[in-house]
Design an enzyme around this catalytic site. Structure first.
Site, short mmCIF file in Angstrom:
data_model
loop_
_atom_site.label_atom_id
_atom_site.label_comp_id
_atom_site.label_asym_id
_atom_site.label_seq_id
_atom_site.Cartn_x
_atom_site.Cartn_y
_atom_site.Cartn_z
N GLY A 142 0.80 -1.22 0.00
CA GLY A 142 0.00 0.00 0.00
C GLY A 142 0.83 1.26 0.00
O GLY A 142 1.82 1.39 -0.72
N ARG A 143 0.46 2.22 0.86
CA ARG A 143 1.11 3.53 0.86
C ARG A 143 2.53 3.50 1.41
O ARG A 143 3.31 4.43 1.17
CB ARG A 143 0.27 4.51 1.68
CG ARG A 143 -1.05 4.89 1.01
CD ARG A 143 -1.86 5.83 1.89
NE ARG A 143 -2.30 5.17 3.10
CZ ARG A 143 -2.94 5.81 4.10
NH1 ARG A 143 -3.16 7.10 4.01
NH2 ARG A 143 -3.34 5.14 5.17
N VAL A 231 10.08 -1.47 6.58
CA VAL A 231 10.38 -0.56 5.49
C VAL A 231 10.62 0.86 5.98
O VAL A 231 11.25 1.68 5.28
CB VAL A 231 9.23 -0.60 4.45
CG1 VAL A 231 7.96 0.03 5.03
CG2 VAL A 231 9.64 0.07 3.15
N ASN A 232 10.15 1.20 7.18
CA ASN A 232 10.34 2.56 7.69
C ASN A 232 11.66 2.74 8.42
O ASN A 232 11.78 3.51 9.37
CB ASN A 232 9.18 2.95 8.62
CG ASN A 232 9.13 2.10 9.87
OD1 ASN A 232 9.29 0.88 9.81
ND2 ASN A 232 8.92 2.74 11.02
N TRP A 254 13.58 1.28 23.12
CA TRP A 254 12.94 1.89 24.27
C TRP A 254 13.01 0.99 25.49
O TRP A 254 13.45 1.40 26.57
CB TRP A 254 11.49 2.23 23.95
CG TRP A 254 10.69 2.71 25.14
CD1 TRP A 254 9.83 1.96 25.88
CD2 TRP A 254 10.68 4.02 25.71
NE1 TRP A 254 9.27 2.72 26.90
CE2 TRP A 254 9.79 4.00 26.81
CE3 TRP A 254 11.35 5.21 25.42
CZ2 TRP A 254 9.55 5.11 27.60
CZ3 TRP A 254 11.10 6.32 26.20
CH2 TRP A 254 10.21 6.27 27.28
N TRP A 255 12.62 -0.26 25.35
CA TRP A 255 12.49 -1.15 26.50
C TRP A 255 13.82 -1.69 27.01
O TRP A 255 13.89 -2.21 28.12
CB TRP A 255 11.54 -2.30 26.17
CG TRP A 255 10.14 -1.84 25.99
CD1 TRP A 255 9.43 -1.77 24.82
CD2 TRP A 255 9.26 -1.34 27.01
NE1 TRP A 255 8.17 -1.27 25.04
CE2 TRP A 255 8.04 -1.00 26.38
CE3 TRP A 255 9.39 -1.13 28.39
CZ2 TRP A 255 6.96 -0.49 27.08
CZ3 TRP A 255 8.31 -0.62 29.08
CH2 TRP A 255 7.11 -0.30 28.43
N GLU A 320 4.98 -8.44 18.18
CA GLU A 320 6.18 -8.38 19.01
C GLU A 320 6.07 -9.27 20.24
O GLU A 320 7.07 -9.84 20.68
CB GLU A 320 6.48 -6.94 19.41
CG GLU A 320 7.16 -6.13 18.33
CD GLU A 320 7.70 -4.82 18.81
OE1 GLU A 320 7.26 -4.36 19.90
OE2 GLU A 320 8.55 -4.23 18.13
#
Length: 365
Positions: A142-143, A231-232, A254-255, A320
């Site tokens: 998609g986008r 992909v990001n 973060w964790w 996750e």
């Protein structure tokens, strides 16, 4: 040979070997020290017709056979020696004491790779002789293909496994979504279309289902190691052979810095992803998983099975959390520090000397 002669039956002054075969002049050497050893002089043996020629032909064959066996044993020993000498041992490339400020070794003795803990030259020398092919799979449906794919691929083409043979598996809705890229030696791009007949209510389910089917169909026969990334993400610096391993997990940015008692594991007993209170090691990031193709396939199958189990019971645990349950049961052999998937929205603490891969914040998805 002398012992054989001593045990032969004696008749008079002769030793009887067989009908028609006698040795003359044999006497006990203790009683006659001047006696000649058999075979020392001419006309010692009366050979029947054909016996002497057969014996002479047999001896060289036995010698050749013995020589061949010795040569084979030497070759095997040399191969084993070279194989042992060529193995890459953990102390050859990994130096955990150089980073006393962070966790560099797990309780099950797996290395945690941070900047400064590994020897690039040692890794490069070893893996360049292994003729390896590494796969990197990315899913852009998609986008996300329009928003992130080109930036991800350009950065990966520049920084991922430089100097090694790499196949980029780009999973998109259609082949034309692959952006134009600068050719790089040893790098190959392959477009894998997302199967339209597979529908799942979750983005990660769709991604893992497609990747699992492509691994089975051909990827497992094309690469030695396979990594799957979101992909990001954008590569900021080189990511090389230090990440290679049979089962590679990514620590969550973060964790990692939080108290283990607060880690967001699935705690509901009815879920396949459940990790009981008081249990657990680290919290792993789903943005990057890797290892051998068989390991990635096992992880995918466990995730899909767990999700199907939960959906039947009206539970909706996250990708996750299932990933963390898998690594809780099957310990990874190598862990990557948060530097390999640092979140764009987080400020860098002192422990993160260099963010090798930056994870962009998804917007409007």
């Amino acid at each position: 040979m002398w012992e054989v002669w001593r045990t032969l039956p004696r008749q008079g002054g002769r030793v009887s070997l067989a009908p028609g075969l006698h040795v003359r002049g044999f006497q006990n050497r203790a009683s006659d020290p001047k006696a000649k050893r058999p075979g020392a002089g001419p006309d010692v043996c009366n050979w029947p017709p054909g016996w002497k020629g057969a014996a002479m032909r047999t001896r060289p064959r036995r010698k050749l056979l013995l020589l061949a066996w010795l040569l084979l044993a030497l070759l095997v020993a040399e191969h084993c020696r070279r194989h042992r000498a060529g193995e890459l041992r953990l102390p050859d490339w990994f130096h955990p004491r150089k980073r006393p400020d962070v966790v560099t070794t797990t309780g099950w003795l797996a290395p945690v790779v941070w900047e400064g803990t590994f020897d690039r030259q040692a890794l490069r020398r070893y893996y360049r002789t292994q003729n390896l092919t590494v796969g990197l799979a990315v899913f852009a449906a998609g986008r996300t293909a329009n928003q992130y794919l080109e930036r991800f691929l350009r950065s990966a083409n520049k920084h991922f496994m430089v100097g090694h043979r790499v196949i980029f598996y780009v999973m998109v809705d259609d082949w034309y979504q692959l952006p134009p890229l600068q050719p790089v030696p040893l790098h190959t791009f392959r477009v894998l279309t997302i199967r339209q007949d597979i529908w799942w209510p979750d983005f990660n389910l769709l991604r893992m289902k497609n990747l699992g089917e492509y691994i089975l169909s051909h990827i497992q026969g094309e690469v030695d190691f396979l990594f799957s990334m979101s992909v990001n993400q954008v590569f900021q610096s080189d990511v090389g052979a230090e990440i290679l391993g049979s089962a590679v997990a990514q620590l969550h940015p973060w964790w990692y810095f939080k108290d283990r008692r607060t880690l967001p594991y699935e705690r509901r007993p009815g879920s396949a992803a459940c990790i009981p209170f008081g249990e657990g090691d680290f919290f792993y990031d789903g943005a990057l998983v890797g290892g051998t193709p068989s390991h990635v396939l096992n992880l995918i199958e466990a995730y899909l099975t767990g999700m199907a189990h939960d959906l039947k019971r009206g539970l909706n645990s996250t990708y996750e959390r299932h990933l963390n349950k898998y690594y809780f049961l099957h310990k990874p052999t190598k862990l990557l520090s948060p530097e390999y998937s640092w979140a764009e929205a987080l400020s860098q603490p002192l422990q993160v000397q260099r963010a090798k891969v930056l994870q962009l914040t998804k917007r409007g998805l």
